[in-house]
Enzyme design. Structure first.
Site, PDB file in Angstrom:
ATOM      1  N   ASP A   1      50.212  32.144  40.128  1.00 23.71           N
ATOM      2  CA  ASP A   1      50.228  32.938  38.908  1.00 23.71           C
ATOM      3  C   ASP A   1      49.638  32.064  37.801  1.00 23.71           C
ATOM      4  O   ASP A   1      50.146  30.976  37.523  1.00 23.71           O
ATOM      5  CB  ASP A   1      51.670  33.335  38.571  1.00 23.71           C
ATOM      6  CG  ASP A   1      51.753  34.279  37.375  1.00 23.71           C
ATOM      7  OD1 ASP A   1      50.929  34.155  36.449  1.00 23.71           O
ATOM      8  OD2 ASP A   1      52.657  35.131  37.350  1.00 23.71           O
TER       9      ASP A   1
ATOM     10  N   PRO B   1      36.055  37.773  42.792  1.00 23.89           N
ATOM     11  CA  PRO B   1      35.607  37.433  44.154  1.00 23.89           C
ATOM     12  C   PRO B   1      34.723  36.187  44.252  1.00 23.89           C
ATOM     13  O   PRO B   1      34.175  35.926  45.312  1.00 23.89           O
ATOM     14  CB  PRO B   1      34.821  38.675  44.551  1.00 23.89           C
ATOM     15  CG  PRO B   1      34.218  39.143  43.281  1.00 23.89           C
ATOM     16  CD  PRO B   1      35.232  38.869  42.221  1.00 23.89           C
TER      17      PRO B   1
ATOM     18  N   SER C   1      39.685  33.851  39.640  1.00 23.24           N
ATOM     19  CA  SER C   1      38.326  33.608  40.135  1.00 23.24           C
ATOM     20  C   SER C   1      37.754  34.636  41.100  1.00 23.24           C
ATOM     21  O   SER C   1      36.534  34.729  41.240  1.00 23.24           O
ATOM     22  CB  SER C   1      38.268  32.238  40.815  1.00 23.24           C
ATOM     23  OG  SER C   1      39.213  32.182  41.855  1.00 23.24           O
TER      24      SER C   1
ATOM     25  N   CYS D   1      36.447  42.301  30.644  1.00 24.13           N
ATOM     26  CA  CYS D   1      35.540  43.443  30.825  1.00 24.13           C
ATOM     27  C   CYS D   1      36.022  44.613  29.977  1.00 24.13           C
ATOM     28  O   CYS D   1      35.928  45.771  30.399  1.00 24.13           O
ATOM     29  CB  CYS D   1      35.462  43.847  32.292  1.00 24.13           C
ATOM     30  SG  CYS D   1      34.824  42.559  33.361  1.00 24.13           S
TER      31      CYS D   1
END
Length: 324
Positions: A243, A195, A193, A317
């Site tokens: 994790d 920033p 999550s 991304c």
């Protein structure tokens, strides 16, 4: 091959002519622009030939030779490592690859997301306009985004920013949350999550109801997440640091799970040019393996019998096929 375009031949002396190099070397700083112009011209000529190879190729030259020269010039002109240039080039046609490399040199638009927990977009826009900011809505597809064109004040220090009326967030990162479409009073997990742009958007869409578990394995990055949660007035978020691959052992039963997985970043090179040279073959083996592990954990975290949800959104991304 004959053309009506002035410039070096693709396989002529070009930049390799020693006499020409000696002459240019004496011109010191004036070197850079002519060299880049020659590379640029050769790249565009090469792409034009590859688009119509049967008619435009020089006799005796193979497609592989043209492609090798093009990749070499791309590395020199755009600054990619040979490995990554070839990997990205092979995802597209030559002309599409050229458009992709060009797009990576363009700065991304500056976009902010209105925090609807504290204000309305129209009110925020007017407040920023009064401070000398030139802006407009990002498009009809979003009701919260504003694109910034010019500003006389730092966007990260305005009274509106400090009061939590908006967050600086790329427009593309709105889309995973819009696809997830979290509903009020649900249990939602944002598995990676920090920033916090997506996490806090989830909370806004849920009107601060239900609960959002904002997980990030990096405790340093989680500090920024906590700061954004507090600044934006979000009250339904629980921050944790596990994790993600082990998360089903911690808890499960979520109505919706968002996994914006760690990736190579090949889709955001304009924001992080270091990707051009710091990624190698090992990264494209280890990263997809980790992403698959995270995806399996995300699947195990979803409550398939949820009355309102049972949904999982995976995003990265990256543009490489291994990471999709």
């Amino acid at each position: 091959m004959q053309t009506n375009i002035e410039g070096p031949k693709i396989f002529g002396e070009g930049l390799e002519d020693e006499d020409e190099e000696d002459d240019l070397a004496k011109k010191s700083q004036a070197l850079l622009a002519p060299d880049l112009q020659l590379l640029r011209q050769r790249i565009t000529d090469n792409i034009r030939v590859l688009d119509d190879f049967a008619n435009l190729a020089e006799e005796g030259r193979s497609r592989a030779e043209y492609t090798a020269q093009l990749l070499k010039d791309i590395c020199g002109y755009y600054g990619y490592s040979p490995y990554l240039a070839e990997k990205l080039f092979n995802l597209f046609t030559p002309r599409e690859a050229f458009a992709f490399f060009e797009a990576n040199e363009m700065p991304r638009p500056v976009v902010i997301r209105t925090n609807t927990l504290r204000t309305h977009r129209r009110d925020l826009a007017q407040a920023l306009i009064n401070r000398g900011v030139t802006l407009e809505p990002v498009g009809k597809w979003s009701k919260v985004g504003l694109q910034i064109f010019e500003t006389n004040v730092p966007l990260g220090a305005t009274p509106e920013y400090l009061a939590g009326h908006y967050i600086i967030q790329a427009a593309a990162s709105f889309l995973p949350v819009m696809a997830l479409s979290p509903q009020p009073n649900e249990r939602v997990l944002d598995m990676a999550s920090a920033p916090g742009g997506k996490t806090t958007y989830c909370s806004a869409m849920m009107n601060n109801t239900g609960v959002v578990f904002a997980n990030d394995p990096n405790k340093e990055r989680a500090k920024g997440l906590i700061g954004n949660v507090a600044r934006l007035g979000v009250r339904n978020v629980i921050v944790c640091s596990y994790d993600g691959r082990e998360f089903p052992r911690v808890m499960g039963g979520f109505d919706r799970v968002l996994l914006d997985a760690p990736c190579s970043g090949t889709g955001v090179i304009s924001k992080d040019p270091s990707v051009k040279t710091n990624k190698d073959e090992k990264d494209f083996i280890s990263l997809p393996h980790m992403q698959k592990q995270l995806l399996l954990s995300a699947i195990d975290s979803v409550n398939h019998a949820s009355e309102t949800g049972g949904f999982l959104v995976y995003s990265t991304c990256s543009v490489t096929t291994e990471e999709k």
